[in-house]
Design a protein around this motif. Structure first.
Motif, PDB file in Angstrom:
ATOM      1  N   THR A  29      -8.685  20.680 -11.269  1.00  0.00           N
ATOM      2  CA  THR A  29      -7.919  20.366 -10.157  1.00  0.00           C
ATOM      3  C   THR A  29      -7.478  18.793 -10.106  1.00  0.00           C
ATOM      4  OG1 THR A  29      -9.818  21.651  -8.966  1.00  0.00           O
ATOM      5  CG2 THR A  29      -8.446  20.031  -7.475  1.00  0.00           C
ATOM      6  N   SER A  30      -6.495  18.606  -9.416  1.00  0.00           N
ATOM      7  CA  SER A  30      -5.811  17.543  -9.375  1.00  0.00           C
ATOM      8  C   SER A  30      -5.060  17.237  -8.032  1.00  0.00           C
ATOM      9  CB  SER A  30      -4.661  17.120 -10.302  1.00  0.00           C
ATOM     10  OG  SER A  30      -3.481  18.016 -10.237  1.00  0.00           O
ATOM     11  N   VAL A  31      -5.280  16.126  -7.409  1.00  0.00           N
ATOM     12  CA  VAL A  31      -4.687  15.894  -6.030  1.00  0.00           C
ATOM     13  C   VAL A  31      -3.748  14.690  -6.188  1.00  0.00           C
ATOM     14  CG1 VAL A  31      -5.405  14.984  -3.597  1.00  0.00           C
ATOM     15  CG2 VAL A  31      -7.084  16.320  -4.958  1.00  0.00           C
ATOM     16  N   ARG A  32      -2.544  14.845  -5.450  1.00  0.00           N
ATOM     17  CA  ARG A  32      -1.458  13.954  -5.407  1.00  0.00           C
ATOM     18  C   ARG A  32      -0.796  13.900  -4.017  1.00  0.00           C
ATOM     19  NH1 ARG A  32       1.564  15.972 -10.993  1.00  0.00           N
ATOM     20  NH2 ARG A  32      -0.381  15.663 -12.454  1.00  0.00           N
ATOM     21  N   THR A  33      -0.893  12.489  -3.798  1.00  0.00           N
ATOM     22  CA  THR A  33       0.064  12.428  -2.575  1.00  0.00           C
ATOM     23  C   THR A  33       1.552  12.297  -2.732  1.00  0.00           C
ATOM     24  OG1 THR A  33      -0.197   9.912  -2.693  1.00  0.00           O
ATOM     25  CG2 THR A  33      -1.867  11.184  -1.705  1.00  0.00           C
ATOM     26  N   GLY A  34       2.351  12.650  -1.649  1.00  0.00           N
ATOM     27  CA  GLY A  34       3.515  12.965  -1.832  1.00  0.00           C
ATOM     28  C   GLY A  34       4.456  11.924  -1.719  1.00  0.00           C
ATOM     29  N   SER A  35       3.628  10.667  -1.088  1.00  0.00           N
ATOM     30  CA  SER A  35       4.359   9.238  -0.865  1.00  0.00           C
ATOM     31  C   SER A  35       3.946   8.231  -1.855  1.00  0.00           C
ATOM     32  CB  SER A  35       4.112   8.836   0.552  1.00  0.00           C
ATOM     33  OG  SER A  35       2.834   8.864   0.787  1.00  0.00           O
ATOM     34  N   PRO A  36       4.623   7.207  -2.226  1.00  0.00           N
ATOM     35  CA  PRO A  36       4.062   6.075  -2.649  1.00  0.00           C
ATOM     36  C   PRO A  36       3.445   5.121  -1.995  1.00  0.00           C
ATOM     37  CG  PRO A  36       6.625   5.867  -2.366  1.00  0.00           C
ATOM     38  CD  PRO A  36       6.254   7.233  -1.610  1.00  0.00           C
ATOM     39  N   ARG A  37       2.872   4.214  -2.766  1.00  0.00           N
ATOM     40  CA  ARG A  37       1.765   3.405  -2.127  1.00  0.00           C
ATOM     41  C   ARG A  37       2.682   2.481  -1.081  1.00  0.00           C
ATOM     42  NH1 ARG A  37      -1.805   0.950  -6.580  1.00  0.00           N
ATOM     43  NH2 ARG A  37      -2.121  -0.721  -4.745  1.00  0.00           N
ATOM     44  N   PRO A  38       2.242   1.890  -0.009  1.00  0.00           N
ATOM     45  CA  PRO A  38       2.835   1.017   0.824  1.00  0.00           C
ATOM     46  C   PRO A  38       2.766  -0.436   0.440  1.00  0.00           C
ATOM     47  CG  PRO A  38       0.746   1.810   1.782  1.00  0.00           C
ATOM     48  CD  PRO A  38       0.787   2.393   0.437  1.00  0.00           C
ATOM     49  N   ALA A  39       3.602  -1.306   0.936  1.00  0.00           N
ATOM     50  CA  ALA A  39       3.633  -2.522   0.351  1.00  0.00           C
ATOM     51  C   ALA A  39       3.706  -3.664   1.464  1.00  0.00           C
ATOM     52  CB  ALA A  39       5.021  -2.781  -0.751  1.00  0.00           C
ATOM     53  N   ILE A  40       3.336  -4.947   0.919  1.00  0.00           N
ATOM     54  CA  ILE A  40       3.527  -5.953   2.128  1.00  0.00           C
ATOM     55  C   ILE A  40       4.226  -7.249   1.486  1.00  0.00           C
ATOM     56  CG2 ILE A  40       2.145  -7.736   3.121  1.00  0.00           C
ATOM     57  CD1 ILE A  40      -0.299  -5.680   3.116  1.00  0.00           C
ATOM     58  N   PHE A  41       4.963  -7.735   2.136  1.00  0.00           N
ATOM     59  CA  PHE A  41       5.686  -8.970   1.788  1.00  0.00           C
ATOM     60  C   PHE A  41       5.758  -9.839   2.964  1.00  0.00           C
ATOM     61  CE2 PHE A  41       9.086  -6.452   4.117  1.00  0.00           C
ATOM     62  CZ  PHE A  41       9.630  -7.211   4.787  1.00  0.00           C
ATOM     63  N   VAL A  42       5.980 -11.123   2.407  1.00  0.00           N
ATOM     64  CA  VAL A  42       5.850 -12.488   3.127  1.00  0.00           C
ATOM     65  C   VAL A  42       7.094 -13.343   3.297  1.00  0.00           C
ATOM     66  CG1 VAL A  42       4.596 -14.381   3.465  1.00  0.00           C
ATOM     67  CG2 VAL A  42       3.496 -12.630   2.352  1.00  0.00           C
ATOM     68  N   LYS A  43       7.278 -13.600   4.396  1.00  0.00           N
ATOM     69  CA  LYS A  43       8.555 -14.363   4.814  1.00  0.00           C
ATOM     70  C   LYS A  43       8.258 -15.788   5.380  1.00  0.00           C
ATOM     71  CE  LYS A  43      11.816 -11.548   3.801  1.00  0.00           C
ATOM     72  NZ  LYS A  43      12.796 -11.801   2.483  1.00  0.00           N
ATOM     73  N   GLY A  44       8.717 -16.652   4.981  1.00  0.00           N
ATOM     74  CA  GLY A  44       8.711 -18.273   5.488  1.00  0.00           C
ATOM     75  C   GLY A  44       7.425 -18.865   4.973  1.00  0.00           C
ATOM     76  N   ALA A  45       6.854 -18.360   3.878  1.00  0.00           N
ATOM     77  CA  ALA A  45       5.690 -19.003   3.245  1.00  0.00           C
ATOM     78  C   ALA A  45       5.982 -20.365   2.896  1.00  0.00           C
ATOM     79  CB  ALA A  45       4.958 -18.148   2.535  1.00  0.00           C
ATOM     80  N   PRO A  46       5.237 -21.418   3.020  1.00  0.00           N
ATOM     81  CA  PRO A  46       5.613 -22.895   2.697  1.00  0.00           C
ATOM     82  C   PRO A  46       5.166 -23.022   1.104  1.00  0.00           C
ATOM     83  CG  PRO A  46       3.729 -23.033   3.880  1.00  0.00           C
ATOM     84  CD  PRO A  46       4.387 -21.519   4.206  1.00  0.00           C
ATOM     85  N   GLU A  47       5.669 -23.597   0.157  1.00  0.00           N
ATOM     86  CA  GLU A  47       5.322 -23.720  -1.087  1.00  0.00           C
ATOM     87  C   GLU A  47       3.774 -24.024  -1.218  1.00  0.00           C
ATOM     88  OE1 GLU A  47       6.565 -23.785  -4.211  1.00  0.00           O
ATOM     89  OE2 GLU A  47       8.081 -22.722  -3.146  1.00  0.00           O
ATOM     90  N   GLY A  48       3.226 -23.587  -2.055  1.00  0.00           N
ATOM     91  CA  GLY A  48       1.832 -23.865  -2.451  1.00  0.00           C
ATOM     92  C   GLY A  48       0.776 -22.927  -1.645  1.00  0.00           C
ATOM     93  N   ALA A  49       1.329 -22.298  -0.263  1.00  0.00           N
ATOM     94  CA  ALA A  49       0.369 -21.196   0.254  1.00  0.00           C
ATOM     95  C   ALA A  49       0.141 -20.104  -0.601  1.00  0.00           C
ATOM     96  CB  ALA A  49       1.441 -20.854   1.511  1.00  0.00           C
ATOM     97  N   THR A  50      -1.196 -19.513  -0.310  1.00  0.00           N
ATOM     98  CA  THR A  50      -1.806 -18.266  -1.036  1.00  0.00           C
ATOM     99  C   THR A  50      -1.832 -17.007  -0.032  1.00  0.00           C
ATOM    100  OG1 THR A  50      -2.897 -19.925  -2.247  1.00  0.00           O
ATOM    101  CG2 THR A  50      -3.558 -17.584  -2.534  1.00  0.00           C
ATOM    102  N   LEU A  51      -1.420 -15.990  -0.527  1.00  0.00           N
ATOM    103  CA  LEU A  51      -1.553 -15.021   0.323  1.00  0.00           C
ATOM    104  C   LEU A  51      -2.937 -14.143   0.030  1.00  0.00           C
ATOM    105  CD1 LEU A  51      -0.441 -12.347   1.915  1.00  0.00           C
ATOM    106  CD2 LEU A  51       0.459 -11.395  -0.418  1.00  0.00           C
TER     107      LEU A  51
END
Length: 103
Positions: free
Chosen positions: A21-43
């Motif tokens: 048995t194998s299970v596969r989802t039809g969609s790719p994994r979601p993603a997160i992105f960051v706008k406006g982060a200052p230099e040196g900031a950590t996610l």
């Protein structure tokens, strides 16, 4: 007699095969992105440091996460610059915008 023995042996060996048995989802994994982060900031995602927030700016890199609710924070030192809970699913890309200043 030999045919019966061969048939019985083949039947026994065939019956021993385990189902696969194998299970596969039809969609790719979601993603997160960051706008406006200052230099040196950590996610941080769900309390875990992911690296420099500026590297996940959406062009070209995003952070792939599992589907569901995630606590996303952008920190500079001990100061939390942005904190937000996001729900992501179905391969979508969601962005967070850091407006600046400690919150």
């Amino acid at each position: 007699m030999r045919r019966i023995a061969l048939f019985m042996m083949a039947a026994v060996l065939t019956a021993c095969a385990m189902p696969e048995t194998s299970v596969r989802t039809g969609s790719p994994r979601p993603a997160i992105f960051v706008k406006g982060a200052p230099e040196g900031a950590t996610l941080f995602v769900d309390g875990l440091a992911m690296g420099a927030a500026s590297q996940f700016n959406g062009t070209p890199q995003t952070l792939r996460v599992e589907e569901g609710v995630h606590l996303v924070e952008v920190r500079s030192g001990n100061a939390v610059l942005h904190s937000e809970k996001l729900f992501v699913s179905n391969g979508e890309s969601r962005g967070v915008t850091v407006s600046g200043g400690a919150r």
